[in-house]
Design a protein around this motif. Structure first.
Motif, PDB file in Angstrom:
ATOM      1  N   THR A  40       0.814  -1.106  -0.055  1.00  0.00           N
ATOM      2  CA  THR A  40      -0.168  -0.006  -0.203  1.00  0.00           C
ATOM      3  C   THR A  40       0.919   1.345  -0.160  1.00  0.00           C
ATOM      4  N   GLY A  41       1.785   1.428   0.806  1.00  0.00           N
ATOM      5  CA  GLY A  41       2.712   2.431   0.997  1.00  0.00           C
ATOM      6  C   GLY A  41       3.450   2.903  -0.208  1.00  0.00           C
ATOM      7  N   PRO A  42       4.129   1.953  -0.830  1.00  0.00           N
ATOM      8  CA  PRO A  42       4.850   2.245  -2.177  1.00  0.00           C
ATOM      9  C   PRO A  42       3.837   2.497  -3.232  1.00  0.00           C
ATOM     10  N   SER A  43       2.609   2.034  -3.327  1.00  0.00           N
ATOM     11  CA  SER A  43       1.846   2.459  -4.355  1.00  0.00           C
ATOM     12  C   SER A  43       1.181   3.795  -3.997  1.00  0.00           C
ATOM     13  N   VAL A  44       0.909   4.252  -3.051  1.00  0.00           N
ATOM     14  CA  VAL A  44       0.478   5.568  -2.759  1.00  0.00           C
ATOM     15  C   VAL A  44       1.451   6.594  -2.784  1.00  0.00           C
ATOM     16  N   GLY A  45       2.724   6.111  -2.546  1.00  0.00           N
ATOM     17  CA  GLY A  45       3.906   7.013  -2.820  1.00  0.00           C
ATOM     18  C   GLY A  45       4.334   7.309  -4.153  1.00  0.00           C
ATOM     19  N   PHE A  46       3.943   6.288  -4.981  1.00  0.00           N
ATOM     20  CA  PHE A  46       3.972   6.382  -6.599  1.00  0.00           C
ATOM     21  C   PHE A  46       3.008   7.501  -6.782  1.00  0.00           C
ATOM     22  N   ILE A  47       1.774   7.431  -6.481  1.00  0.00           N
ATOM     23  CA  ILE A  47       0.886   8.321  -6.939  1.00  0.00           C
ATOM     24  C   ILE A  47       1.123   9.826  -6.459  1.00  0.00           C
ATOM     25  N   ASN A  48       1.736   9.906  -5.176  1.00  0.00           N
ATOM     26  CA  ASN A  48       2.188  11.066  -4.887  1.00  0.00           C
ATOM     27  C   ASN A  48       3.602  11.597  -5.540  1.00  0.00           C
ATOM     28  N   ASN A  49       4.256  10.903  -5.989  1.00  0.00           N
ATOM     29  CA  ASN A  49       5.242  11.335  -6.833  1.00  0.00           C
ATOM     30  C   ASN A  49       4.775  11.885  -8.129  1.00  0.00           C
ATOM     31  N   VAL A  50       3.971  11.160  -8.636  1.00  0.00           N
ATOM     32  CA  VAL A  50       3.199  11.715  -9.860  1.00  0.00           C
ATOM     33  C   VAL A  50       2.783  13.107  -9.883  1.00  0.00           C
ATOM     34  N   SER A  51       2.176  13.454  -8.761  1.00  0.00           N
ATOM     35  CA  SER A  51       1.738  14.607  -8.617  1.00  0.00           C
ATOM     36  C   SER A  51       2.889  15.662  -8.169  1.00  0.00           C
ATOM     37  N   LEU A  52       3.531  15.271  -7.761  1.00  0.00           N
ATOM     38  CA  LEU A  52       4.757  15.945  -7.659  1.00  0.00           C
ATOM     39  C   LEU A  52       5.666  16.567  -8.702  1.00  0.00           C
ATOM     40  N   ALA A  53       5.552  15.627  -9.823  1.00  0.00           N
ATOM     41  CA  ALA A  53       6.183  15.778 -11.167  1.00  0.00           C
ATOM     42  C   ALA A  53       5.089  16.897 -11.968  1.00  0.00           C
ATOM     43  N   LEU A  54       4.081  16.726 -11.728  1.00  0.00           N
ATOM     44  CA  LEU A  54       2.909  17.430 -12.479  1.00  0.00           C
ATOM     45  C   LEU A  54       2.913  18.983 -12.014  1.00  0.00           C
ATOM     46  N   ILE A  55       3.256  19.060 -10.730  1.00  0.00           N
ATOM     47  CA  ILE A  55       3.198  20.237 -10.149  1.00  0.00           C
ATOM     48  C   ILE A  55       4.370  20.833 -10.689  1.00  0.00           C
ATOM     49  N   SER A  56       5.774  20.168 -10.667  1.00  0.00           N
ATOM     50  CA  SER A  56       6.974  21.074 -11.199  1.00  0.00           C
ATOM     51  C   SER A  56       6.606  21.362 -12.660  1.00  0.00           C
ATOM     52  N   LEU A  57       5.956  20.438 -13.361  1.00  0.00           N
ATOM     53  CA  LEU A  57       5.725  20.687 -14.885  1.00  0.00           C
ATOM     54  C   LEU A  57       4.969  22.312 -14.949  1.00  0.00           C
ATOM     55  N   PHE A  58       3.663  22.009 -14.229  1.00  0.00           N
ATOM     56  CA  PHE A  58       2.971  23.152 -14.639  1.00  0.00           C
ATOM     57  C   PHE A  58       3.307  24.560 -13.613  1.00  0.00           C
ATOM     58  N   GLY A  59       3.938  24.320 -12.565  1.00  0.00           N
ATOM     59  CA  GLY A  59       4.772  25.222 -12.038  1.00  0.00           C
ATOM     60  C   GLY A  59       5.565  26.034 -12.677  1.00  0.00           C
TER      61      GLY A  59
END
Length: 603
Positions: free
Chosen positions: A264-283
């Motif tokens: 569960t932890g790694p899977s949710v961590g992967f989703i959160n890392n995807v959100s960080l990548a999107l924030i960096s891109l759109f930011g």
């Protein structure tokens, strides 16, 4: 005293209790310490809010850095960095105080819970202990309650901090750039749905883990208790194989639960890392368009980590929460076990006991449809010695259970001094009997404490008189500390015969008007048995006594001998009458007499 009545089972495997019910019942313990909870909430809010100021100050420090030589406003950078250090130090101190407070809170809650469980155990009927392994009960008292404590002490800290951090970070991100927050409108629901799905799947696995661990503890407790017998029969490998099976089942259940939840932890961590990548891109796109400063992008990234971090942590501790819920469910299951029925409001006191006992048309079975006694009748007049004999399984010890109201009859009536015992206060009824059982029980404490725990305020002379009558005084004073000698582990340091003599002395000190002797001399040699017979006869004088014995030589002087066969009284009379009748008792006596003669040939 094992009272029979079917196989050992577990009521902890019944359908699961709803999570809301478990949390609601745990809250009843927590609300006793509501002021500590309020202080914990205040510390959590203060500590996390101070920590949330850091990324904002970091963004201002970044904005104080301008491109080109000499473009850094060091005064502003040092100002914001200094305040960041101050806020983080104060936040860390508050977090430490919060952790210490919640550890204290968890300990207090578990103290209350363990006390309630123990007191509840003391109020449970004997039937419960006949159908549940002792090791499994101990597993609930120790492992399961400790698991609940660990969750209250650790997981509660993280959950409080997570809620404050998530809400605070969300607010800060909204003040910086609402468009970037929209990214979480996609990723956070994915994390929540995934975590919920996994938690639903993992809870039964943790429940099974607790069940299997209880079975392992029960098996271990049973085997260690009979280790000498196992070694005597050289069955170590056989029982080792049984332990291997129980151990494998417990480990497999633990593996299934932990391995399933660990993903569960790694899977949710992967989703959160995807959100960080999107924030960096759109930011970056917003910065290039001039809609946001570089410092604000930096602050937003830091807040996004704080926002998604607790969600990831929650997915990591979800396994611990599920384990705690499974443990709490087993604790609550035990607390839900029906207690021994309380005395009715009109229950009668039992005073000035004469000792007139009658069992009239009594039928009873430990399990429905499997009768042990059928239409059983027996009368004991005041001061009489009633011996109960018969083959194994005839129901001899069952009569004792019914007299003491460890169980109630299925039909028929038991009278004491003409009153139905179901109308008498249980405490008064049981205090009217003193018991010496085949299975001796001594607790960790001094010999004097073991002798006098049934009756307080006994003088030294009374104690010594009883031990002399039981032929154990000389042994006691031969010990280095005499009556103050500590008995450990149920009296494992003394022989079975000596333990039996101590219990006989204890029964003498209780001075109850009625007496129960259940194979009381089974653990002493023939010579010692003869010595204590006189003491036993003295003890029985003036008391209604029920004596269960396999060695018929010990009950020849009984006023009444009742012979049990197939749950009924097959014969009843004195020793001489029964011998002359030439029935089953005469056969038993002759068989023992012949056996004694055979053994005498070897002497």
């Amino acid at each position: 005293m094992k009272t029979g009545g079917g196989p050992v089972s577990t009521s902890f495997e019944r359908p699961s209790i709803k999570v809301t019910v478990i949390l609601g019942r745990l809250w009843k313990y927590l609300k006793k310490f509501k002021w500590m909870l309020l202080l914990a909430v205040a510390l959590s809010i203060a500590g996390n809010l101070l920590a949330l100021v850091g990324p904002k100050l970091s963004g201002h420090a970044v904005d104080a850095i301008h491109p080109g030589p000499g473009g850094v406003d060091f005064q502003s950078v040092f100002f914001y960095a200094g305040w960041m250090v101050v806020f983080y130090i104060v936040s860390a101190v508050l977090s430490y105080l919060l952790a210490a407070l919640l550890v204290n809170l968890g300990s207090r809650v578990v103290y209350e819970m363990r006390r309630d469980v123990y007191e509840h155990l003391m109020r449970l009927p004997v039937r419960f202990f006949d159908s549940h392994a002792a090791g499994e009960i101990l597993s609930v008292l120790s492992y399961d309650i400790d698991t609940v404590q660990a969750s209250l002490s650790n997981d509660l800290v993280q959950m409080l901090a997570s809620v404050i951090t998530v809400l605070g970070s969300l607010w800060m991100m909204l003040t910086i750039s609402p468009p970037l927050v929209l990214i979480f409108a996609v990723t956070i629901p994915c994390s929540i749905l995934f975590t919920r799905y996994r938690s639903i799947k993992v809870r039964p696995l943790y429940r099974q883990r607790s069940i299997n661990l209880g079975k392992l503890n029960g098996y271990t407790e049973e085997m260690t208790g009979g280790l000498r017998t196992i070694k005597a029969y050289h069955r170590q490998e056989y029982f080792a194989a049984g332990f291997e099976k129980k151990n494998a089942e417990a480990c497999e259940a633990n593996y299934q639960a932990d391995s399933f939840s660990s993903a569960t932890g790694p899977s949710v961590g992967f989703i959160n890392n995807v959100s960080l990548a999107l924030i960096s891109l759109f930011g970056a796109l917003l910065y290039m368009s001039g809609s946001i400063s570089l410092g604000s992008v930096s602050s937003f990234v830091l807040y996004s980590r704080k926002f998604s971090g607790p969600i990831n942590e929650f997915s990591n501790i979800i396994s611990e929460l599920q384990s705690a819920l499974a443990a709490a469910e087993r604790v609550l299951r035990l607390l839900d076990e029906p207690e021994e029925e309380s005395d009715p409001a009109d229950a009668l006191p039992l005073t000035e006991v004469q000792g007139n006992v009658e069992l009239r048309d009594v039928s009873f079975g430990y399990q429905p449809g499997v009768p042990v006694l059928q239409h059983y009748n027996l009368t004991a007049k005041p001061g009489q010695v009633v011996a109960i004999v018969g083959p194994t399984g005839a129901g001899k010890t069952t009569i004792i259970n019914l007299l003491m109201r460890f169980y109630d009859v299925d039909s028929g009536v038991i009278f004491v001094d003409g009153c139905d015992i179901r109308r008498i206060r249980r405490g008064d009824l049981r205090r009217a009997f003193s018991m010496v059982l085949q299975d001796t029980w001594l607790f960790t404490g001094t010999i004097r404490e073991n002798l006098t725990y049934g009756k307080e305020n006994l003088s030294e002379g009374e104690v010594i008189a009883a031990t002399k009558a039981a032929k154990i005084h000389d042994f006691i004073i031969s010990l280095p500390a005499g009556y103050d000698t500590i008995l450990k582990e149920g009296g494992s340091s003394i022989s079975k015969g000596q333990k039996q003599l101590l219990t006989i002395a204890r029964a003498m000190l209780l001075d109850a008007p009625m007496l129960i002797l259940d194979e009381a001399t089974s653990n002493v040699d023939t010579q010692t048995e003869r010595v204590i017979q006189a003491a036993m006869l003295s003890l029985m004088k003036g008391r209604t006594s029920f004596v269960i014995a396999h060695r018929l030589s010990t009950i020849q002087n009984a006023d009444v001998i009742a012979v049990l066969r197939n749950g009924c009284v097959a014969e009843c009379g004195t020793h001489e009458e029964l011998i002359q009748a030439g029935g089953y008792y005469a056969e038993l006596y002759q068989a023992q007499f012949d056996t004694a003669e055979q053994y005498s040939d070897f002497e």
